[in-house]
Scaffold this motif. Structure first.
Motif, PDB file in Angstrom:
ATOM      1  N   GLU A 272       0.863  -1.184   0.000  1.00 40.68           N
ATOM      2  CA  GLU A 272       0.000   0.000   0.000  1.00 40.68           C
ATOM      3  C   GLU A 272       0.896   1.230   0.000  1.00 40.68           C
ATOM      4  O   GLU A 272       1.786   1.360   0.844  1.00 40.68           O
ATOM      5  N   TRP A 273       0.675   2.121  -0.969  1.00 36.12           N
ATOM      6  CA  TRP A 273       1.474   3.336  -1.095  1.00 36.12           C
ATOM      7  C   TRP A 273       0.644   4.545  -0.692  1.00 36.12           C
ATOM      8  O   TRP A 273      -0.524   4.677  -1.075  1.00 36.12           O
ATOM      9  N   PHE A 288      -2.760   5.895  -2.140  1.00 35.75           N
ATOM     10  CA  PHE A 288      -2.984   5.793  -3.583  1.00 35.75           C
ATOM     11  C   PHE A 288      -4.061   4.755  -3.884  1.00 35.75           C
ATOM     12  O   PHE A 288      -5.025   5.021  -4.601  1.00 35.75           O
ATOM     13  N   HIS A 289      -3.879   3.553  -3.362  1.00 38.07           N
ATOM     14  CA  HIS A 289      -4.908   2.512  -3.461  1.00 38.07           C
ATOM     15  C   HIS A 289      -4.828   1.663  -2.195  1.00 38.07           C
ATOM     16  O   HIS A 289      -3.747   1.168  -1.854  1.00 38.07           O
ATOM     17  N   PRO A 290      -5.934   1.491  -1.475  1.00 34.60           N
ATOM     18  CA  PRO A 290      -5.902   0.768  -0.192  1.00 34.60           C
ATOM     19  C   PRO A 290      -5.405  -0.661  -0.369  1.00 34.60           C
ATOM     20  O   PRO A 290      -5.634  -1.299  -1.403  1.00 34.60           O
ATOM     21  N   ARG A 291      -4.722  -1.143   0.660  1.00 30.53           N
ATOM     22  CA  ARG A 291      -4.190  -2.505   0.607  1.00 30.53           C
ATOM     23  C   ARG A 291      -5.303  -3.517   0.371  1.00 30.53           C
ATOM     24  O   ARG A 291      -6.384  -3.457   0.952  1.00 30.53           O
ATOM     25  N   TYR A 297       1.862  -3.657  -5.611  1.00 33.33           N
ATOM     26  CA  TYR A 297       2.063  -2.646  -6.646  1.00 33.33           C
ATOM     27  C   TYR A 297       3.190  -1.705  -6.253  1.00 33.33           C
ATOM     28  O   TYR A 297       3.528  -1.564  -5.076  1.00 33.33           O
ATOM     29  N   HIS A 298       3.772  -1.103  -7.273  1.00 32.67           N
ATOM     30  CA  HIS A 298       4.886  -0.178  -7.107  1.00 32.67           C
ATOM     31  C   HIS A 298       4.614   1.041  -7.975  1.00 32.67           C
ATOM     32  O   HIS A 298       4.176   0.907  -9.124  1.00 32.67           O
ATOM     33  N   LEU A 299       4.880   2.238  -7.462  1.00 32.03           N
ATOM     34  CA  LEU A 299       4.627   3.473  -8.194  1.00 32.03           C
ATOM     35  C   LEU A 299       5.931   4.117  -8.663  1.00 32.03           C
ATOM     36  O   LEU A 299       6.949   4.077  -7.972  1.00 32.03           O
ATOM     37  N   GLU A 300       5.865   4.745  -9.828  1.00 29.60           N
ATOM     38  CA  GLU A 300       6.980   5.513 -10.367  1.00 29.60           C
ATOM     39  C   GLU A 300       6.411   6.742 -11.060  1.00 29.60           C
ATOM     40  O   GLU A 300       5.548   6.637 -11.933  1.00 29.60           O
ATOM     41  N   SER A 301       6.883   7.922 -10.657  1.00 27.07           N
ATOM     42  CA  SER A 301       6.417   9.169 -11.260  1.00 27.07           C
ATOM     43  C   SER A 301       6.996   9.309 -12.661  1.00 27.07           C
ATOM     44  O   SER A 301       8.197   9.120 -12.885  1.00 27.07           O
TER      45      SER A 301
END
Length: 725
Positions: A272-273, A288-291, A297-301
């Motif tokens: 969870e991010w 960003f999105h609840p667990r 998932y992994h986020l990258e700008s």
């Protein structure tokens, strides 16, 4: 005084038995050596010292060989050396090492031409008091920081975004709890700010007046993220996030484009991010999105088609992950537009975003790959791989901190090729070798041969094996003394890598092999899933089946085959030696997780709860208890003739406590029949990674390699002089 403390060094210590019994799921479990857990007990410390004395006595005949191995490593190593400079925010950064000094120094020089991305070439032979490049600024001299400490580790260092302050963290005990200090670069003075008990390094806020860090709970789980504002005490620090679910750890970071701050909560199976847009002074961290159980998932700008976006690498559509694009705001999976679809033959592992391209880290058929995806006004273009022609190799992205850089810094190595640094020009697809780690003394890559073997496991699965030996050593099918290494847990891949100390093994006629057993990630997510929880025995079976394959195909023999593994790989060593002791001439277990059942039955111990998704919960589930009881090395020590075993540990290890190998060796010595050649070596001032300092590390490895060569019958073998210093 304990019986062990009174033992002569000429005889192995005998740990007294103090039985403790507990019942679990209707089964009584008796432990004779749990008393060794009392770390501060004089009796325990005396026993560990007695074990060290016995190990020294039992290996005294290898002293000259150890000295030779150390000198061979030292003579092959360019001791005064430096790294390839990396560009970031108007500076070139690089590291330096100096002959005779345990640690290095980090340095920087200004970028002279903003349009030139070719790194400058520092003077590799510059003396310690000479700059390697004009205008050199020494940011940190680790030798100065380590002075007066028997152990020293740098947790991390980070420059403030205005380039005026350097925050760094150090550990002088080995327990991985760091103290942060802040250095003013203009005059080298330290600010009054001191932050203690930090896990690793820090992340600066773009305002350069505050930074974020994490701390651990009593179970050594990173559970809190804090914000420290310069000029205030640690007691005033703001608690940004507290992760209360004991299955999850927490981390903090900043995007490459410096716009976003991230707080990441993760378990073995779920992430969870939370995101914070630093361009909005009123913004707060937002999920960003609840667990969702099982969703990673992994986020990258990124900037896609000239619009800000998030890249989302996730397993929502398949176990080997998909790359999607999302709005740069909280979004549901329905809003994640696929960019690179899930492919069961390709495991997507990570993604890096830059202004003109994306770099996708992936693996296929057990090999690492980098895929370059160009960016343009219309979005993402057709991708291509950065290719090398060796059969067995490892490729990975290096330090690439600049969002606008037109090149990709990457690293490349193999079992025979020293670590190499390249710049890959995305526009021209030109690959430029910037540096290959020098190996002195006549070393030639072509003197060695590499092989990718495939062993058939007992359930029919093909297990990859990477192997290296001197060229021609196996001609005619002559069996070679072989060191077989394995790990097999946490989806960690043991990819082919070069080692200078290993050359001393190869040049004496031995081979080195890696068994890429299930539980690792070499063959995709299924490889991990088939080696964890209920499927954990596959890990041990695979390693034994690889060993049998090497013997049956003539690569090695049980008389000269030595196994080695560390941490979870130490659990592997304990399990396979219980299963097939006749296959090995010796076993080296480094910081081994051999008392796994005891650890997993105690939720108060470091890391236990977070490990339930790896091993299961034997305290709550009788089936898990039964399974772990069937393979836990300590519980399955039997009255059989084990091969010689060398167990190495550290007193201050917080990941795998010293007590596990201490109990294991005590029980082996009391239970086994036949040779009973068991050694315990405890570093009394280090942690999970062993001793600090490169010379100490070389001595440490020389000790292990001398023992391995002795087990192979090569203790008196003359090394091939072609590559000797």
């Amino acid at each position: 005084m304990s019986d062990s403390a009174q033992s002569s060094p000429a005889q192995p210590p005998v740990a007294p038995r103090h039985p403790v019994s507990r019942e679990w799921h209707g089964v009584t479990r008796t432990d004779d050596y749990e008393w060794l857990r009392e770390k501060d007990s004089p009796e325990v410390l005396a026993h560990l010292e007695a074990e060290n004395a016995w190990t020294e006595q039992a290996t005294a005949h290898l002293a000259d060989l150890r000295a030779s191995l150390f000198e061979e490593t030292r003579a092959r190593t360019k001791e005064t050396d430096l790294s390839v400079p990396t560009r970031n925010r108007g500076w070139w950064f690089y590291g330096r090492t100096f002959e005779g000094k345990e640690y290095g120094a980090s340095c920087r020089v200004p970028v002279s031409d903003p349009d030139d991305w070719t790194p400058p070439v520092p003077d590799a032979d510059a003396k310690v008091d000479e700059p390697a490049l004009p205008g050199e600024e020494v940011l940190l001299d680790l030798n100065e920081l380590a002075e007066g400490h028997e152990f020293f580790s740098l947790g991390g260092s980070a420059l403030s975004l205005d380039d005026t302050l350097l925050a760094y963290s150090v550990d002088t005990a080995g327990d991985e709890r760091y103290t942060v200090r802040v250095k003013r670069l203009a005059d080298g003075t330290l600010l009054d700010d001191v932050v203690e008990g930090v896990l690793g390094g820090v992340t600066w806020h773009p305002d350069s007046t505050s930074f974020f860090y994490t701390t651990v709970d009593e179970a050594w789980r990173s559970d809190k993220v804090w914000r420290h504002r310069l000029g205030t005490s640690q007691a005033e620090d703001e608690l940004v996030h507290h992760e209360t679910d004991a299955r999850y750890w927490v981390a903090v970071g900043r995007s490459r484009d410096d716009r976003w701050l991230y707080v990441v909560s993760g378990s073995k199976t779920t992430t969870e991010w939370s995101i914070l847009d630093t361009t909005d002074e009123q913004a707060q961290f937002t999920v960003f999105h609840p667990r969702t159980d099982g969703l990673e998932y992994h986020l990258e700008s990124a900037v896609i088609a000239d619009a800000p976006a998030f890249l989302v690498l996730h397993n929502g559509t398949g176990p080997d992950f998909e790359l999607a694009v999302s709005p740069p705001a909280p979004a549901t999976p329905a809003q994640w537009a696929p960019l690179v679809a899930h492919d069961p033959a390709v495991r997507l592992e990570d993604v890096d975003a830059f202004a003109t391209h994306l770099v996708l880290h992936q693996r296929s058929e057990g090999l690492t790959q980098l895929r370059i995806l160009p960016l343009g006004p219309d979005g993402v273009g057709e991708g291509h791989l950065v290719e090398f022609d060796r059969a067995v190799y490892t490729i990975g992205s290096g330090s690439n901190p600049e969002f606008t850089q037109p090149t990709v810094r990457l690293g490349y190595t193999s079992l025979a090729v020293p670590s190499s640094v390249y710049d890959y020009d995305v526009r021209t697809r030109e690959l430029t070798l910037l540096r290959r780690t020098p190996v002195l003394g006549g070393f030639d890559v072509d003197d060695y041969e590499e092989h990718r073997l495939w062993a058939t496991a007992r359930d029919g699965v093909q297990v990859p094996v990477s192997l290296v030996c001197r060229k021609g050593a196996h001609d005619g099918g002559r069996p070679l003394p072989t060191l077989l290494y394995g790990y097999g847990a946490y989806e960690a891949s043991i990819d082919p890598y070069f080692s200078v100390p290993r050359l001393s093994l190869l040049d004496r006629g031995a081979a080195f092999a890696i068994a890429h057993v299930r539980g690792g990630g070499e063959m995709g997510r299924r490889w991990y899933d088939e080696g964890k929880l209920d499927h954990k025995p596959n890990t041990f079976n695979d390693f034994v089946d690889v060993a049998r394959h090497l013997v049956e195909t003539g690569w090695s023999s049980p008389e000269t085959l030595v196994a080695e593994g560390g941490s979870a790989g130490g659990l592997l060593m304990g399990a396979v030696v219980n299963q097939a002791p006749e296959l090995f001439a010796g076993v080296v277990a480094n910081v081994p997780f051999v008392d796994a059942l005891t650890t997993m039955l105690d939720a108060t111990l470091p890391l236990t709860i977070g490990e339930y998704e790896e091993w299961g919960n034997p305290e709550a589930d009788p089936d898990v208890y039964a399974l772990m009881s069937s393979y836990a090395p300590y519980d399955n020590v039997a009255a059989v003739d084990y091969p010689p075993i060398l167990a190495e540990t550290s007193l201050n290890d917080t990941r795998v406590l010293y007590v596990e190998p201490a109990k294991w060796i005590a029980k082996l010595r009391a239970t086994a029949v036949g040779r009973r050649d068991f050694l315990l070596r405890t570093e009394m001032s280090a942690g999970h990674g062993g001793v600090s300092g490169r010379y100490k590390a070389w001595h440490d490895r020389a000790f292990s390699l001398a023992w391995i060569l002795d087990r192979m019958g090569l203790a008196h073998a003359a090394p091939d002089r072609a590559s000797q210093p």
